[in-house]
Design a protein around this motif. Structure first.
Motif, short mmCIF file in Angstrom:
data_model
loop_
_atom_site.label_atom_id
_atom_site.label_comp_id
_atom_site.label_asym_id
_atom_site.label_seq_id
_atom_site.Cartn_x
_atom_site.Cartn_y
_atom_site.Cartn_z
N ARG A 82 6.16 -55.85 -20.32
CA ARG A 82 7.09 -55.91 -19.29
C ARG A 82 5.95 -55.22 -19.15
NH1 ARG A 82 11.71 -56.51 -22.24
NH2 ARG A 82 11.78 -54.53 -23.15
N PRO A 88 9.67 -60.77 -22.32
CA PRO A 88 10.30 -60.58 -23.66
C PRO A 88 10.45 -59.18 -24.18
CG PRO A 88 8.67 -62.14 -24.48
CD PRO A 88 8.38 -61.69 -22.94
N GLN A 92 15.34 -65.52 -15.69
CA GLN A 92 15.61 -65.94 -17.07
C GLN A 92 14.26 -66.39 -17.59
OE1 GLN A 92 17.74 -65.28 -18.70
NE2 GLN A 92 17.55 -67.12 -20.60
N GLU A 151 12.56 -62.55 -18.41
CA GLU A 151 13.20 -62.16 -19.26
C GLU A 151 12.48 -63.47 -20.90
OE1 GLU A 151 17.52 -62.33 -19.02
OE2 GLU A 151 17.37 -60.20 -17.50
N THR A 152 12.65 -64.02 -20.92
CA THR A 152 12.94 -64.79 -21.90
C THR A 152 11.04 -65.33 -22.56
OG1 THR A 152 13.27 -67.28 -20.82
CG2 THR A 152 14.75 -65.48 -22.55
N GLY A 156 13.82 -57.55 -12.24
CA GLY A 156 15.51 -57.40 -12.25
C GLY A 156 16.57 -57.58 -11.01
N PHE A 164 11.25 -52.90 -14.50
CA PHE A 164 12.54 -54.76 -15.37
C PHE A 164 12.15 -54.83 -13.47
CE2 PHE A 164 13.58 -52.02 -18.80
CZ PHE A 164 14.28 -53.15 -19.84
#
Length: 203
Positions: A123, A118, A110, A113-114, A86, A83
């Motif tokens: 990741r 995702p 964003q 993340e998407t 972030g 992550f």
């Protein structure tokens, strides 16, 4: 060294001299050069645990039964943050200081993340890619300064995480033993490398 000499002389050495320590300032120099490695958005989602003490080496050895861990002055645990994109990554603040807006930061996060990351698999792949780039830079920078290395992926990741209290959101990408080759030993000759016409297709 000249760059080509660094490439040709770098080897994954199987034997380290247990009596020759690695100067900590030299180690710091290696790392400070290696962090010029690229990473997605320059977020540098990596951490290093340098296993140096006899006690820590013995613990690591239980999760990776390779004698190099006990022989080398240090073995690096290279960790990737899955992550790492972030908002709590301090590199975003650096980007804001350089002129990026908070809205733009939010937009990129964003997208990560998407679109880009995702799923857990994506990741993890991101963290492994970025940390692997760092690992190669560490090995090349080390060789340029006369220091030998050996990367390893044969280890019990869950056990390493437990022993060294590594968060579950992070992945242990590889171990790299670092120090000096035991000159009383002999390395096997370098194996053949695939050539341009065997790996490259121009379309």
């Amino acid at each position: 060294m000249k760059f080509k000499e660094v490439l040709t002389k770098r080897r994954s050495v199987n034997f380290f001299n247990p009596n020759k320590q690695l100067d900590l300032k030299l180690f710091e120099e290696i790392i400070n050069e290696a962090i010029l490695a690229p990473s997605a958005f320059n977020l540098q989602p990596w951490e290093i645990i340098a296993v140096k003490s006899s006690e820590a080496k013995t613990k690591l050895f239980t999760a990776c039964s390779q004698p190099k861990i006990l022989e080398a002055p240090m073995t690096l645990i290279l960790i990737g943050d899955t992550f790492g994109y972030g908002r709590d990554n301090p590199m975003w603040n650096t980007k804001i200081d350089l002129g990026m807006s908070e809205d733009k930061v939010s937009s990129v996060i964003q997208m990560c993340e998407t679109v880009l990351y995702p799923t857990e698999v994506k990741r993890n792949a991101m963290a492994v890619r970025d940390v692997s780039l760092l690992a190669m830079c560490i090995m090349l920078c080390a060789k340029n300064l006369g220091v030998d290395t050996h990367p390893m992926i044969g280890f019990n990741e869950d056990k390493i995480k437990e022993i060294f209290e590594i968060d579950e959101s992070k992945t242990v990408v590889m171990l790299v033993s670092i120090g000096y080759f035991d000159e009383t030993k002999t390395l096997t000759p370098r194996e053949r490398r695939l050539k341009f016409n065997e790996i490259c297709k121009i379309v």
